[in-house]
Write a protein that holds these residues in place. Structure first.
Motif, PDB file in Angstrom:
ATOM      1  N   CYS A  45     -37.026   5.487 -10.552  1.00 41.36           N
ATOM      2  CA  CYS A  45     -35.761   5.913  -9.943  1.00 41.36           C
ATOM      3  C   CYS A  45     -36.105   6.989  -8.908  1.00 41.36           C
ATOM      4  O   CYS A  45     -37.249   7.454  -8.857  1.00 41.36           O
ATOM      5  CB  CYS A  45     -34.810   6.441 -11.026  1.00 41.36           C
ATOM      6  N   MET A  49     -35.510  10.170  -8.775  1.00 41.21           N
ATOM      7  CA  MET A  49     -36.035  11.403  -9.396  1.00 41.21           C
ATOM      8  C   MET A  49     -37.514  11.250  -9.721  1.00 41.21           C
ATOM      9  O   MET A  49     -38.332  12.142  -9.433  1.00 41.21           O
ATOM     10  CB  MET A  49     -35.240  11.711 -10.679  1.00 41.21           C
ATOM     11  N   CYS A  50     -37.865  10.144 -10.345  1.00 43.34           N
ATOM     12  CA  CYS A  50     -39.253   9.936 -10.783  1.00 43.34           C
ATOM     13  C   CYS A  50     -40.168   9.639  -9.600  1.00 43.34           C
ATOM     14  O   CYS A  50     -41.324  10.064  -9.580  1.00 43.34           O
ATOM     15  CB  CYS A  50     -39.304   8.802 -11.805  1.00 43.34           C
ATOM     16  N   GLU A  56     -41.671   8.120 -16.386  1.00 44.92           N
ATOM     17  CA  GLU A  56     -42.436   8.347 -15.148  1.00 44.92           C
ATOM     18  C   GLU A  56     -42.422   9.831 -14.769  1.00 44.92           C
ATOM     19  O   GLU A  56     -43.373  10.343 -14.181  1.00 44.92           O
ATOM     20  CB  GLU A  56     -41.855   7.521 -13.991  1.00 44.92           C
ATOM     21  N   HIS A  85     -37.121  10.491 -18.456  1.00 42.60           N
ATOM     22  CA  HIS A  85     -37.703   9.211 -18.048  1.00 42.60           C
ATOM     23  C   HIS A  85     -39.224   9.300 -18.182  1.00 42.60           C
ATOM     24  O   HIS A  85     -39.803  10.345 -17.875  1.00 42.60           O
ATOM     25  CB  HIS A  85     -37.372   8.898 -16.579  1.00 42.60           C
TER      26      HIS A  85
HETATM   27 ZN    ZN Z   1     -36.607   7.920 -13.457  1.00 39.51          ZN
END
Ligand code: ZN
Length: 159
Positions: free
Chosen positions: A85, A87-88, A57, A55
């Protein structure tokens, strides 16, 4: 408040999201912008190779950890076509980056994908504030969110 230069950066994110879609990836794009308004780095989604952590980010958070001292990270802003999200958001929080401005929210994306019949993601959809409390976050921006929605429709109508 989202101002004209914020909108310009968000438009670039949507452009990167379109490039990602055209390259066979998912339509997400992001910019890392320094306190003085300089674009320091940009990236787009790159999951088509099979690594679903690619991703933009997440890449920008790692770029910032490698290239910016802590004070500059805290003063930087991440612009993104779609809200981070979990995770980011966590990566953003761990490296101590500052404000986030997004064109479309996770809540919108969740609704859009459900309406398109896309199965739910393996990771729970949570707003940034649930992951990094106290971070300044702005969005969605309705006019640009419509463009992002159109990109997701294009992705899922293809399949
Ligand atoms: Zn993400």
């Amino acid at each position: 408040m989202v101002n004209d230069s914020d909108l310009r950066h968000l438009r670039r994110c949507v452009e990167l999201a379109r490039e990602a879609l055209e390259a066979g990836d998912e339509p997400f794009g992001s910019l890392l912008v320094g306190a003085d308004g300089t674009v320091l780095a940009e990236d787009r989604n790159r999951v088509s190779g099979g690594d679903h952590t690619r991703h933009p980010e997440f890449e920008l958070a790692r770029w910032a950890a490698e290239h910016l001292p802590a004070g500059e990270r805290a003063a930087a802003t991440v612009f993104t076509s779609g809200e981070h999200c979990p995770m980011c958001a966590a990566a953003h929080g761990w490296v101590g980056l500052g404000r986030i401005v997004y064109a479309s929210s996770t809540e919108q994306l969740t609704e859009w994908l459900a309406a398109l019949g896309v199965p739910p993601s393996p990771v729970r959809a949570l707003p940034i504030g649930e992951i990094v409390p106290g971070l300044p976050v702005e969005g969605p921006v309705p006019e640009l969110a419509d463009e992002v929605h159109a990109l997701h429709r294009r992705l899922h109508e293809k399949h």
